[in-house]
Structure formats: structure tokens, C-alpha cells
Design a protein around this motif. Sequence first.
Motif, short mmCIF file in Angstrom:
data_model
loop_
_atom_site.label_atom_id
_atom_site.label_comp_id
_atom_site.label_asym_id
_atom_site.label_seq_id
_atom_site.Cartn_x
_atom_site.Cartn_y
_atom_site.Cartn_z
N GLY A 596 0.78 -1.23 0.00
CA GLY A 596 0.00 0.00 0.00
C GLY A 596 0.81 1.27 0.00
O GLY A 596 0.25 2.36 -0.17
N ALA A 597 2.12 1.19 0.19
CA ALA A 597 2.95 2.39 0.22
C ALA A 597 3.14 2.94 -1.18
O ALA A 597 3.34 2.17 -2.14
N ASP A 598 3.09 4.25 -1.30
CA ASP A 598 3.26 4.92 -2.59
C ASP A 598 4.74 5.19 -2.81
O ASP A 598 5.35 5.96 -2.05
N PRO A 599 5.38 4.57 -3.81
CA PRO A 599 6.82 4.78 -4.01
C PRO A 599 7.19 6.25 -4.20
O PRO A 599 8.22 6.70 -3.69
N HIS A 600 6.36 6.99 -4.94
CA HIS A 600 6.68 8.40 -5.18
C HIS A 600 6.67 9.19 -3.87
O HIS A 600 7.58 9.99 -3.61
N ALA A 601 5.66 8.95 -3.03
CA ALA A 601 5.57 9.67 -1.76
C ALA A 601 6.71 9.27 -0.82
O ALA A 601 7.30 10.13 -0.14
N VAL A 602 7.03 7.99 -0.78
CA VAL A 602 8.13 7.54 0.09
C VAL A 602 9.44 8.14 -0.37
O VAL A 602 10.27 8.58 0.43
N GLY A 603 9.67 8.14 -1.68
CA GLY A 603 10.91 8.72 -2.20
C GLY A 603 11.05 10.19 -1.86
O GLY A 603 12.13 10.65 -1.48
N ALA A 604 9.97 10.94 -2.01
CA ALA A 604 10.01 12.36 -1.67
C ALA A 604 10.28 12.57 -0.19
O ALA A 604 11.05 13.47 0.20
N ALA A 605 9.65 11.74 0.66
CA ALA A 605 9.86 11.89 2.10
C ALA A 605 11.30 11.56 2.48
O ALA A 605 11.91 12.26 3.32
#
Length: 764
Positions: A596-605
Motif C-alpha cells: 500500500g505504500a506509494d513509491p513516489h511519496a516515500v521517495g520524496a519523504a
Amino acid sequence: MRATLRWAHADLRTHRGEALFIVLATAGIIASLLLATALFGYATNPWQRVFTRANGAHLWIHTGPSADAARLAALDGVESVSGPYRTASATVESRGTRATVELRGADDTPPTTGRPLLDSGRWLDPGTPDGVVLERDLARALWVETGDWLTLPGSPRPLTVLGVADHAEPRYSPGERSGTVWALPSVVERTGERTGQVVGLRLSDPGDTDYAVQRSVTELGAGAVTQVSSWQQARAEAQGDTRLLGQVLGLFGLGALLAAALAVFGAISTRIRGHLRDISVLKAIGFTPGQVVRVFLAQHVAFALLGTVLATVLIETLGSGIPGRLGDAVRVWQGLPGHAAALLAVPVGAVLFIGATTCLAAWRAGRVSPVPVLRSAGPAGSRLSGPARRALGLRLPPALVLGLHRTFTRSPRSMATIARLALPLVLITVALSAWTTVERFESKPEQLGLAAALTARADKGLDDREARALLEADDRVRAAHPGVEVTALVPGQTGTIALRGLGTREEPYPFTLAAGRPAQGPDEAVAGQGLLDLLDVQVGDWIRMTVGGRPQILHIVGRSIEPENSGRVISTSLDTLRENDPGLRPALYQLQLRPGADPHAVGAALTGASDGRLDIREVTNPAGGPAPLRGVVLGLIAVLALIGLTELSTVIGGSVREGERDLLALKAVGLSPRQITAVTVTAVAGTALAAAVVGAALGVPLARLLIDAQGRSSGIGAGIAQTPSPWLLVLLGAAAVLGAAALATLPAARAAHRRLADTLSAVA
């Protein structure tokens, strides 16, 4: 001859509907074949698309700095030139990754010949004197995008990436071929080493490439020419990446051609069988067998020519305006070199085939007796079978029993009809399997060698412990596997392979295995299919390679699915590589995310949490290339559906005509017109149901076999095929059956309500 033409004209006026059907069916099949040809050229030849759009040069000749390369423009057969450009060799670096490049001095206006096609950003600008444009493969290898910086070792002035472009020259290959970087001449003069020139020649006849090379070398001198690359070489390298798609679509093209051929043959044979009484009358009034053959041959060749011309004109004039990928495919296909030949070969081949099949069927018509013989109420062998009689005894609906009896007990002709109708369904099943395989890459990448969703690279000032602490601080990161990827030279091979060390023995990286077992002990590794084929080894063998001057010996204990580098990858743990090089530190981290984790959001964080000291990129999914081709798959399915619809129309016409002789008997036993209609509809639906079952039964294993075979040949390896779900196959079968029943209802109802005199005439 006059009598033959008069009868053909009278027959045409009497059977306008059948004639129109033949013309439209032929036009539909020719249009389908032309669209399939366009789709094949569009999907399997991306390099040709780039070459056409870029007005590419057929030859790129590299010379020394003092050669007068501009003289090549005056050679016979040279249509236009690109350059000459000043060049220099250099090494650029971005985030610890280095690449050897060729700096090419270019003006602030893109050239008209050999024009780079911008994927992003803009072209060179004198207002940004240190700006450069990178070829796409080089930018991908360096992990740079528009706006990033490139550094040159020993130079204090970085280069700004203004844009990323594609071109039709041989592409960047680490360790084998330098990447192309377009820059202003001032950058080339002050930056590079080993200067030279390069000029591109566009030829009026691409077939004279070898001759043009000889003339160029003679003109400049053998010592002045340092390297030559041709359009054939660039095309061969580019098409290597699309071999899988090309072969699969080639199979679709051949299958569609066969299905179309069988559909035409069925339509013609059915129409001639319906004219047996007319043929007998013609012979009775003096027509010879040769004249009868010529009548049908002239009619059907005329129908074929009319349908072929109609389809060709429509595709050529309106095909590029079709919305979506089909229109794009036709537009690109019209610019390919083989377009004119294909536009002529496909219609001519179809007309010749129709003429051949008409001759075969008309030859049988020429053997019809001149005395019309009353046919029996039913052909031999059409008596009700034991199961059918028992079904009627159980008070099952007579229409259902009689319709299914007509479908499955009506001679080998019924089996041939089912086979012709099943072929498009088999190919549609294969197309759906290709679709679901691409969907599997996107929805379940961990099953296809893509366990990590993100790749992280740390700056030089960030050590391993700090980097892992930053990465694992995010709760959405399940694991951060340290790793390195180096180039290894295998003795006896001119090329190189990729050697990866990922994970540790305590926390192993979850490779996707198709054979063997995971690498757990010292010197154990797993390899991709491409590497096994390259070295002619198998699971269980030992291989020796050289890494940075040091020998590395590994034991292959498993075969992994490797979607990268054409499968020429061998992977082990980072601990195994450290045994050979104790000072080895991780160069990257493969991040597994929680569901369920969004790769784009995790990368930005993660980028924000590290203050930019971590470069986070999403892992490239190989489905990113085939994914846009879903429209192509849909187009192929539409083509096959059109061919299937043509065959289904033939089945309906034949079933209605075959049922006319049973009409009196069915009315005599008390069946109403509605029940008689249901008998014909059930017979047609039963034929479609049998074809759907055969299509699914043959299509599923064929799709798995073909996709896995192409996976092996492309280096990814077998085990990637994903067949459609049973529900999707049931939906396909239901659509075929319901569509057949709906199309058969109206003609069956008309036949059931015919007058008694018309029925007697038809039976006679």
C-alpha cells in the motif's frame, strides 16, 4: 461470353445482399490485414519511427581533427549531410556514477538531418553556455534529468543538463560505446580530450551504404577515418530490445492471415453450395462446365477486387485519422520504407488467394449434374442420436435438442466450421495473455524479479550506517538492502556482464527464482537466463570472471528472473563480494516497501529527511515499454474479432440455408415458427460455444508456451507468462455465444416465416 456476363449480372441483381456481404467481408478482411501490417511495423520498429522523424543519417563517419569531412557532401548518392561537428572524448560524473561520452559541438538550432528528438527540456541555448543535451540512454545510466548537473573530473565548471533527446545512432553502452552529449562548440574546445570530427550522411538510396563507405574512405584517406557506424548497425541494436514483441506480433499477423483466408474460403464455399440448383439450370440450357467455373470466378474476383480497392483506399486515406494507437500506427507505417510494397503485396496476395479458392469451389460447381435431383429431407447420418432421443423423452425443449443435434452431428463440415471460428478465438486468448502478463509486471512486480520499488544512492559524505538509519527510519520501508553493481569481464567473451551484490547473508535479498535455490553459502550466486545462454552454462556450474583485475569465481545455484540487461546478470550477496574486496562499500540500496505504500511519496519523504544527501529513484519497470502498447493489443483483438465476425456471418448464412430443407418436417411435427427460429439460433450458438471451448483449450497452453519461449530468448527467462483468469475466458466465450445468437435471430426468423411455396422451391 456475353451469356456468361448476362447471367452473372442477373444473378448479382437477384442476390444483392449476398454480393454486398462478400464485398464487405473482403473489405473488412483486407482492412484487418493492412491494419495488422501497420501495427506490426509500428510496434516492432521503434528505431524506424525515430529515424523517420529525425530525418536520420544512414552513415556516421568519425575522422581525425584535420580531415576535410565537408567534402563528403559532394559525393554521388549523398542527399544531405549533418555536420561536420567537432568532437572530443570526456568522462562525466553524476552522483558517483561515471560514463565515457563524446562531446559533439552543435549550433543553437537543431540540424535538419540527423536531428535529435527532444524527450524533455530544450535545445542548446547561447544564454546558457555550459548547457548540454544528453542522449536518453546516457541520461538513464547517469540518473540525470533536465536541470541536473554533470561534473567533469579536473574541471571546476559543471555542465547543466538542458534536455534529454533520442536519436537514431548506435546507443550508449557502458564499457562498449560512448554516449553522445550535444554541447556548444566552446564547451567542446575547452573540455574534452582526443578531439576529432563526425559527419552524418543521408543517402538517396540506403542500399548503397557499403559503397558510400568505400567512397568516403577513398575521398578522405584510410588514415583519416577512425570509425564508421551505419544505419543497419543502429537498427540491429535497437531491434534487439523489441525482438520479443516483434516475434509475438509476427505470430499474430500470420494467424490473422490464416484466419482471414479460412473466412474467405468458407464464405465462397457457402455461397456456391447455395447455388447448386441454379448451376443445374445453367447446364440444362447449354452452359459448359468451363463456363460455369468462369461465371463464379468472374463474380468473386470482381467482388474481391471491389472489396480490396475499397479497403485499401479507406486505410490509405482515412487510416491515419483513426483515434488512438491504430491511427498512430497507420501514420508511422505510411512513412516506412516498405510501405508501398506492403500496400501492394497484401491486397494482391488476398485477391490471388480468393481467386484460387474460388477456382477450387467453382470446379466442384462445374461437376454438378445438369439434371437437378431432389434431395432427401435430411442427409445421411442426420437421424437423431440416442442421447437426442432420450433428451426429447425427458421433455427438454425440442428447439434446444434439435439445434445442438444439428451442430454436432452434421458431418465433417461442422467440424471445419468450428475450427475456422475457433482460430480467431485462439489468437484473442493469446492476445489477452500478453495483456495480463504486462499487467502482472505492474501489479505484482515482486513475482518477476522486481522486489524493490525504490533505489537509493548516498552522497560520498554519508556512510553505510547513517544511510541505512535514514532509510529504515520511515515505517513504510520494509527493508533496505545494501548493494553494488559492477561490470565483470568473462574470459573468452568480448562483451561484459553485470555482477551484483545485493543484501547480506543475515538479510538476503529476495530474488525471484524460476529454478534451483537461493544463494545462501559462500561463493554462491543466481544468474539470469541471458547469462546462462551467453556462457553456455546451467544451474550447478562454476564460472570465473574478472572484476577490477581480480578474479571472482562463483557457483550458480539458481536461475533468477532478470528483466534488466537482457538477463545477462549474475547476483550474489554483498558479503561474498567483500571476501574478494574487503574495502567494498555499498553504492546503492534497494528498498522494499510495505503493501500500500506509494513509491513516489516515500521517495520524496526520504529525500527531504536526508536534506538531499540521498538520491531516491523509482525502479524502472520493464512493463513501462510494453504498457503503451496495450492499445496495439486492443487493435489486434479488434482485427481478430472482425475476422471472427465475418466467419460467424458465413456460419449463420450456411446454417439458415441448411435448415431450409428441414423446415417442412419441423412444421409437420408441430413446431411453431418461433420454435423453428430457436432451432437455428441454438445451432449457431452451439457452434460458437464449441469454438469458444476449443479456443480456450488451445489458446491458454499456446499462450504460456509462446510467452515463456520468448522470455527465454529475450534473456528474462521462462516463468513470466500470466494467462487470463477463468472468468475472463468465460466472459469471452459468453460474448461469442450471445453475439452469435443475436446475429442469427433475424435471418432465422425470416426463414421460419417463409411461405410454403418458397420452402418447397428451396428444397427442390
